[in-house]
Scaffold this active site. Structure first.
Site, PDB file in Angstrom:
ATOM      1  N   HIS A 504      77.026 129.835  42.694  1.00 31.48           N
ATOM      2  CA  HIS A 504      77.223 128.559  43.407  1.00 31.48           C
ATOM      3  C   HIS A 504      75.964 127.689  43.316  1.00 31.48           C
ATOM      4  O   HIS A 504      76.022 126.524  42.916  1.00 31.48           O
ATOM      5  CB  HIS A 504      77.568 128.856  44.871  1.00 31.48           C
ATOM      6  CG  HIS A 504      77.701 127.647  45.745  1.00 31.48           C
ATOM      7  ND1 HIS A 504      78.925 127.163  46.159  1.00 31.48           N
ATOM      8  CD2 HIS A 504      76.774 126.817  46.281  1.00 31.48           C
ATOM      9  CE1 HIS A 504      78.743 126.090  46.905  1.00 31.48           C
ATOM     10  NE2 HIS A 504      77.440 125.860  47.010  1.00 31.48           N
ATOM     11  N   GLU A 505      74.834 128.277  43.683  1.00 29.17           N
ATOM     12  CA  GLU A 505      73.599 127.481  43.713  1.00 29.17           C
ATOM     13  C   GLU A 505      73.172 127.051  42.314  1.00 29.17           C
ATOM     14  O   GLU A 505      72.629 125.961  42.135  1.00 29.17           O
ATOM     15  CB  GLU A 505      72.480 128.242  44.430  1.00 29.17           C
ATOM     16  CG  GLU A 505      72.756 128.518  45.913  1.00 29.17           C
ATOM     17  CD  GLU A 505      73.152 127.277  46.717  1.00 29.17           C
ATOM     18  OE1 GLU A 505      72.762 126.162  46.341  1.00 29.17           O
ATOM     19  OE2 GLU A 505      73.886 127.438  47.720  1.00 29.17           O
ATOM     20  N   HIS A 508      74.903 123.894  41.431  1.00 28.69           N
ATOM     21  CA  HIS A 508      74.144 122.715  41.857  1.00 28.69           C
ATOM     22  C   HIS A 508      72.954 122.510  40.912  1.00 28.69           C
ATOM     23  O   HIS A 508      72.597 121.388  40.573  1.00 28.69           O
ATOM     24  CB  HIS A 508      73.564 122.918  43.261  1.00 28.69           C
ATOM     25  CG  HIS A 508      74.556 122.871  44.375  1.00 28.69           C
ATOM     26  ND1 HIS A 508      75.437 121.835  44.542  1.00 28.69           N
ATOM     27  CD2 HIS A 508      74.776 123.723  45.417  1.00 28.69           C
ATOM     28  CE1 HIS A 508      76.172 122.060  45.643  1.00 28.69           C
ATOM     29  NE2 HIS A 508      75.790 123.199  46.183  1.00 28.69           N
ATOM     30  N   HIS A 511      73.805 120.814  37.809  1.00 25.24           N
ATOM     31  CA  HIS A 511      74.164 119.413  38.109  1.00 25.24           C
ATOM     32  C   HIS A 511      72.884 118.566  38.083  1.00 25.24           C
ATOM     33  O   HIS A 511      72.873 117.440  37.593  1.00 25.24           O
ATOM     34  CB  HIS A 511      74.834 119.350  39.491  1.00 25.24           C
ATOM     35  CG  HIS A 511      75.638 118.108  39.745  1.00 25.24           C
ATOM     36  ND1 HIS A 511      76.203 117.846  40.964  1.00 25.24           N
ATOM     37  CD2 HIS A 511      75.972 117.063  38.952  1.00 25.24           C
ATOM     38  CE1 HIS A 511      76.854 116.691  40.903  1.00 25.24           C
ATOM     39  NE2 HIS A 511      76.725 116.197  39.698  1.00 25.24           N
TER      40      HIS A 511
HETATM   41 ZN   LIG Z   1      76.540 124.196  47.885  1.00 29.00          ZN
END
Ligand SMILES: [Zn+2]
Length: 718
Positions: A504-505, A508, A511
């Site tokens: 998940h991290e 980011h 991104h």
């Molecule tokens: Zn998050």
């Protein structure tokens, strides 16, 4: 989760929290200033690659003078824009603001990252002192009438300017930001907004600092090892080590994580101790010196008052404008539409748990502190799954390199090379350089995965340097988590949940790293909150792809792949307890929306009564399933960063699930799929409206089907 540092310099500083500690002594800091300035490394751009901060040279005494000079320089830059004899143009106004105040941006990013990951007494004191000053600084810019006159003049000419799409978007973003900060208010109204902003910054800082102190204050000390029956040897060892560090030699310390539920409750056989641990968690911040209730009541009132000044009915309306959701009604509809299916699932889970209690001879109704304990027994009965056995196949380094980095390579062709030569801010942090397919260097990435004192709870991504073609900046990104580190000399074995959060991290992270825009304000994760969790949630699902698992899920001692039978159980068990997980999340999301639907003239609320009423109103008040966060420790909502925005995780998950299902149909883990997604979603940041990006990628708007399937709720809905 993700906290934007960029917002600090230019927005209303909602992310800043301050303090209940006495402000730094000014005489002392002034005398420190002269000495620090001669060698203050913050005052110039770091000479290290991509301006990665030189942590080996930065001292706490450097921050205050750098902030002071940073604010002064930023104001000078802004004044120069106002004083320009030329008529206002896009370049001499909007672009000039993008370039203004580089020192303040630099020191803000470094300081607020360190306050989150590695705080200490001095840093917390400085944070408290700075919060209201930075709020006032932002207001000096956002409420400056002469500056706004230039922005408005450019905005009015926008159709004649023939701007490219990204520049047009930037102009729109700036104009809206000024309007929402209060640029069109009367001078008297502006003064009222400023006072609210200043108070808000002080109270949010105090709220977060109370939580940090509480995490230490509410840890449960256990004297007798027998009371800890059910814990594994390594859990016992960790509890003994924690007690030692906290000055309770020979005892055991059970730390309390920042959610209502406590992972340790799944293992503790002693019911009274379970209750004690749960109550320490669920009642935190409701009495004594660290009572957060008055802060909750006043902060939500401040937001309502500010929204009213700006012409909105409530804070939720104000916050949701310019998001994908657009209005509070859309959010309530999305959440409420799922309540029946989620409650039905949760009640079925509760029936299984109650039956297990009875079978084991318990003569009581399931309480919140029993849920995880008996759920684990139900899970073992249903799936015969031993978490500790599973963990042996998830060794931290293997997960990082053969799971995360492997997936990134298969999808996007990128490589992560260790850079031990780069200074880090704590010995647990690892630095990497990221190379694109074709070998071009792309970014610096810090991996800061282990829990420690002084680190805020939870997991998040942030940037030390944001991408911008205008400023010639390449991303320097960090991922932060709180994985309990194994004792010295032992491998760290992680849960599948932790594995998922690591993906998940990094979602980011890329991104930020793949951002390919001109303007720093539009780069990477600077998108609306209900879009920002899309790339992170999307990346989670690769962790469970058989092809990816086969590469990283190997026994830490024997290197044998995880047996097919065990893996099948892990996958089947993935949606176990999903009713509870979803309901406790939705309860918090609805609570957040209710707090921020209050009108400006509503009186200060009795926090617990308000909470009970809000949950009952939406039918999410199952006694055994309390909200994931209650108001007094709901950092996302009350702390400010995700106020009227906690729903965004589910909104983003709709996009993520839809996108993942689409790519699986197109062949799954391929470079072609990676490129498609990278080009339309990750590279563009906020340079165009998010739904436009999504449709470019997907060919259509998302539906909720994939989300319901992802959570195992689809069958109940049909
Ligand atoms: Zn998050």
């Amino acid at each position: 989760m993700r906290y934007s540092m960029l917002a600090v310099a230019i927005s209303t500083s909602l992310f800043l929290t301050a303090c209940s500690e006495p402000p730094t002594n000014h005489t002392q800091s002034t005398s420190q200033t002269a000495a620090a300035q001669q060698i203050n490394p913050l005052l110039s751009a770091s000479p290290l690659q991509y301006q990665a901060p030189d942590f080996s040279q930065i001292k706490d005494a450097h921050f205050l003078p750098a902030f002071e000079q940073g604010m002064a320089e930023h104001l000078q830059d802004i004044q120069a824009i106002i004083d320009s004899p030329e008529p206002a143009s896009f370049d001499n106004t909007i672009v000039a603001m993008e370039k203004a105040g580089p020192l303040l941006t630099r020191v803000s990013r470094i300081f607020f990252n360190l306050v989150g990951t590695d705080s200490n007494e001095a840093r917390r004191a400085l944070q408290s002192e700075l919060a209201p000053r930075l709020a006032a600084h932002s207001d000096n810019i956002n409420l400056n009438a002469a500056l706004f006159a230039r922005v408005e003049s450019v905005y009015q000419q926008r159709d004649a300017l023939k701007l490219d799409a990204e520049s047009a978007r930037l102009l729109e973003v700036y104009y809206q930001r000024f309007i929402k900060a209060g640029a069109k208010l009367t001078e008297q109204q502006k003064l009222a907004v400023r006072a609210l902003n200043e108070e808000h910054s002080k109270l949010t800082t105090q709220f977060s600092q109370n939580l940090l102190k509480l995490s230490k204050a509410i840890a449960v000390v256990v004297e007798d090892k027998q009371d800890l029956d059910g814990l594994s040897d390594s859990q016992l060892k960790a509890a003994a080590t924690a007690a030692e560090a906290a000055g309770h030699s020979g005892k055991y310390l059970l730390s309390i994580t920042n959610t209502t539920r406590q992972p340790i409750l799944a293992s503790l056989n002693n019911r009274a101790l379970r209750q004690q641990v749960w109550e320490a968690s669920a009642y935190r911040g409701t009495d004594g010196e660290l009572d957060n209730r008055p802060l909750v009541a006043r902060l939500t009132q401040i937001r309502a008052q500010k929204a009213a000044l700006l012409g909105y009915n409530n804070w939720a309306e104000y916050q949701l404008e310019n998001t994908m959701a657009e209005t509070p009604a859309n959010v309530f509809n999305m959440l409420n539409s799922m309540v029946p299916a989620v409650v039905a699932n949760t009640q079925a889970e509760q029936a299984d748990i109650q039956a297990m209690i009875q079978r084991e001879g318990g003569n009581f109704e399931v309480q919140p502190w029993d849920w995880a304990y008996y759920a684990e027994k139900v899970r073992q009965e249903k799936y015969d799954l031993d978490e500790n056995e599973v963990r042996q196949y998830f060794e931290f380094n293997r997960v990082l390199h053969d799971g995360l980095f492997y997936t990134m390579n298969r999808l996007y062709g990128i490589r992560f090379e260790p850079r031990p030569d780069l200074p880090v801010y704590h010995p647990d942090v690892q630095a990497f350089e990221v190379f694109d397919h074709g070998g071009k260097s792309l970014a610096i990435f810090y991996a800061d995965y282990f829990a420690r004192e002084g680190k805020r709870g939870g997991a998040w991504m942030s940037s030390f340097v944001g991408q911008s073609n205008l400023l010639g900046q390449t991303p320097v990104v960090v991922n932060v988590m709180n994985i309990p580190k194994a004792p010295e000399g032992e491998p760290t074995l992680v849960s599948f949940d932790h594995v998922t959060t690591m993906f998940h991290e990094l979602g980011h992270g890329i991104h930020g790293m793949f951002s390919k825009v001109k303007y720093p304000s539009l780069a990477g994760t600077a998108v609306s909150r209900d879009f920002v969790e899309f790339p992170s949630t999307f990346e989670e699902d690769w962790a469970a792809l058989p092809e990816v698992l086969a590469n990283y899920a190997r026994h830490y001692q024997t290197d044998q792949p995880i047996p097919a039978e065990l893996l099948e159980k892990v996958m089947k068990a993935k949606n176990f307890n999903m009713g509870f997980d979803t309901l406790e999340y939705m309860a918090s999301a609805l609570l957040d929306m209710e707090w921020h639907s209050l009108a400006a003239d509503a009186p200060l609320q009795d926090v617990q009564a308000f909470e009970a009423k809000a949950l009952a109103k939406h039918g999410v008040n199952l006694p055994a399933v309390p909200p994931r966060y209650k108001s007094t420790y709901f950092s996302h909502s009350i702390g400010g960063g995700y106020s009227a925005g906690y729903y965004a995780y589910m909104w983003s998950e709709i996009l993520a699930a839809d996108a993942f299902a689409y790519l699986r149909e197109r062949g799954g883990l391929t470079r072609e799929n990676g490129e498609l997604y990278r080009k339309h979603i990750l590279e563009v940041g906020n340079s165009r409206p998010p739904m436009e990006s999504y449709i470019q990628f997907r060919g259509q708007e998302p539906t909720t089907d994939a989300l319901l399937i992802r959570r195992g709720l689809k069958a109940q809905i049909d």
